[in-house]
Design a protein around this motif. Structure first.
Motif, PDB file in Angstrom:
ATOM      1  N   SER A   1      80.318  65.604  11.664  1.00 18.92           N
ATOM      2  CA  SER A   1      79.637  65.133  10.456  1.00 18.92           C
ATOM      3  C   SER A   1      80.588  64.334   9.564  1.00 18.92           C
ATOM      4  O   SER A   1      80.157  63.398   8.877  1.00 18.92           O
ATOM      5  CB  SER A   1      79.017  66.297   9.694  1.00 18.92           C
ATOM      6  N   LEU A   2      81.875  64.662   9.581  1.00 22.06           N
ATOM      7  CA  LEU A   2      82.835  63.848   8.845  1.00 22.06           C
ATOM      8  C   LEU A   2      82.916  62.427   9.419  1.00 22.06           C
ATOM      9  O   LEU A   2      82.987  61.460   8.676  1.00 22.06           O
ATOM     10  CB  LEU A   2      84.215  64.501   8.858  1.00 22.06           C
ATOM     11  N   TRP A   3      82.900  62.322  10.740  1.00 27.03           N
ATOM     12  CA  TRP A   3      82.929  60.992  11.365  1.00 27.03           C
ATOM     13  C   TRP A   3      81.647  60.218  11.069  1.00 27.03           C
ATOM     14  O   TRP A   3      81.684  59.001  10.896  1.00 27.03           O
ATOM     15  CB  TRP A   3      83.169  61.094  12.863  1.00 27.03           C
ATOM     16  N   ILE A   4      80.528  60.905  10.995  1.00 29.11           N
ATOM     17  CA  ILE A   4      79.283  60.229  10.624  1.00 29.11           C
ATOM     18  C   ILE A   4      79.375  59.740   9.173  1.00 29.11           C
ATOM     19  O   ILE A   4      78.912  58.648   8.842  1.00 29.11           O
ATOM     20  CB  ILE A   4      78.076  61.154  10.835  1.00 29.11           C
ATOM     21  N   GLY A   5      80.002  60.527   8.313  1.00 28.33           N
ATOM     22  CA  GLY A   5      80.213  60.104   6.931  1.00 28.33           C
ATOM     23  C   GLY A   5      81.106  58.874   6.829  1.00 28.33           C
ATOM     24  O   GLY A   5      80.849  57.969   6.033  1.00 28.33           O
ATOM     25  N   VAL A   6      82.156  58.829   7.646  1.00 27.72           N
ATOM     26  CA  VAL A   6      83.032  57.649   7.672  1.00 27.72           C
ATOM     27  C   VAL A   6      82.240  56.424   8.126  1.00 27.72           C
ATOM     28  O   VAL A   6      82.359  55.344   7.535  1.00 27.72           O
ATOM     29  CB  VAL A   6      84.247  57.901   8.600  1.00 27.72           C
ATOM     30  N   ALA A   7      81.434  56.592   9.160  1.00 27.78           N
ATOM     31  CA  ALA A   7      80.625  55.473   9.651  1.00 27.78           C
ATOM     32  C   ALA A   7      79.637  55.020   8.580  1.00 27.78           C
ATOM     33  O   ALA A   7      79.410  53.813   8.405  1.00 27.78           O
ATOM     34  CB  ALA A   7      79.887  55.877  10.922  1.00 27.78           C
ATOM     35  N   ALA A   8      79.055  55.956   7.841  1.00 28.12           N
ATOM     36  CA  ALA A   8      78.092  55.591   6.793  1.00 28.12           C
ATOM     37  C   ALA A   8      78.778  54.839   5.658  1.00 28.12           C
ATOM     38  O   ALA A   8      78.241  53.850   5.157  1.00 28.12           O
ATOM     39  CB  ALA A   8      77.407  56.843   6.259  1.00 28.12           C
ATOM     40  N   LEU A   9      79.969  55.288   5.271  1.00 23.42           N
ATOM     41  CA  LEU A   9      80.681  54.590   4.206  1.00 23.42           C
ATOM     42  C   LEU A   9      81.082  53.176   4.621  1.00 23.42           C
ATOM     43  O   LEU A   9      81.014  52.234   3.833  1.00 23.42           O
ATOM     44  CB  LEU A   9      81.923  55.383   3.794  1.00 23.42           C
ATOM     45  N   MET A  10      81.504  53.020   5.858  1.00 22.60           N
ATOM     46  CA  MET A  10      81.865  51.687   6.339  1.00 22.60           C
ATOM     47  C   MET A  10      80.625  50.816   6.504  1.00 22.60           C
ATOM     48  O   MET A  10      80.685  49.609   6.308  1.00 22.60           O
ATOM     49  CB  MET A  10      82.624  51.776   7.656  1.00 22.60           C
ATOM     50  N   ALA A  11      79.503  51.408   6.874  1.00 24.86           N
ATOM     51  CA  ALA A  11      78.270  50.633   7.039  1.00 24.86           C
ATOM     52  C   ALA A  11      77.768  50.111   5.695  1.00 24.86           C
ATOM     53  O   ALA A  11      77.133  49.051   5.645  1.00 24.86           O
ATOM     54  CB  ALA A  11      77.205  51.484   7.710  1.00 24.86           C
ATOM     55  N   ILE A  12      78.068  50.819   4.631  1.00 28.35           N
ATOM     56  CA  ILE A  12      77.678  50.345   3.295  1.00 28.35           C
ATOM     57  C   ILE A  12      78.411  49.051   2.958  1.00 28.35           C
ATOM     58  O   ILE A  12      77.859  48.168   2.302  1.00 28.35           O
ATOM     59  CB  ILE A  12      77.965  51.434   2.231  1.00 28.35           C
ATOM     60  N   ALA A  13      79.646  48.905   3.447  1.00 28.76           N
ATOM     61  CA  ALA A  13      80.439  47.716   3.154  1.00 28.76           C
ATOM     62  C   ALA A  13      79.958  46.493   3.941  1.00 28.76           C
ATOM     63  O   ALA A  13      80.299  45.370   3.592  1.00 28.76           O
ATOM     64  CB  ALA A  13      81.905  47.977   3.462  1.00 28.76           C
ATOM     65  N   LEU A  14      79.172  46.715   4.995  1.00 30.51           N
ATOM     66  CA  LEU A  14      78.669  45.602   5.796  1.00 30.51           C
ATOM     67  C   LEU A  14      77.436  44.985   5.148  1.00 30.51           C
ATOM     68  O   LEU A  14      76.627  45.681   4.535  1.00 30.51           O
ATOM     69  CB  LEU A  14      78.298  46.085   7.199  1.00 30.51           C
ATOM     70  N   GLU A  15      77.310  43.700   5.313  1.00 31.92           N
ATOM     71  CA  GLU A  15      76.090  43.042   4.866  1.00 31.92           C
ATOM     72  C   GLU A  15      75.040  43.184   5.964  1.00 31.92           C
ATOM     73  O   GLU A  15      75.375  43.234   7.144  1.00 31.92           O
ATOM     74  CB  GLU A  15      76.359  41.569   4.588  1.00 31.92           C
TER      75      GLU A  15
END
Length: 65
Positions: free
Chosen positions: A11-25
């Protein structure tokens, strides 16, 4: 590693992916700087899948007893 620890790390890795996905357009990456961000998101999702699913029994294998 027991199932509880694997769920936490996954779930921590999913959180990292979600935070990075927010930075993507939204849409297809149009600039060169967005491609590494997309690769980080995909790699984080891959690691989350490995920890959550443990497909090759790599995480739960005990090397030293």
């Amino acid at each position: 590693m027991d199932i509880r620890q694997r769920l936490i790390v996954g779930s921590l890795w999913i959180g990292v992916a979600a935070l990075m996905a927010i930075a993507l357009e939204p849409g297809v990456p149009s600039t060169v700087s967005e491609i590494p961000k997309l690769l980080v998101v995909l790699f984080a999702l891959f690691l989350a899948g490995v920890y959550l699913l443990d497909p090759w029994n790599v995480i739960s294998r005990q090397r030293f007893h």
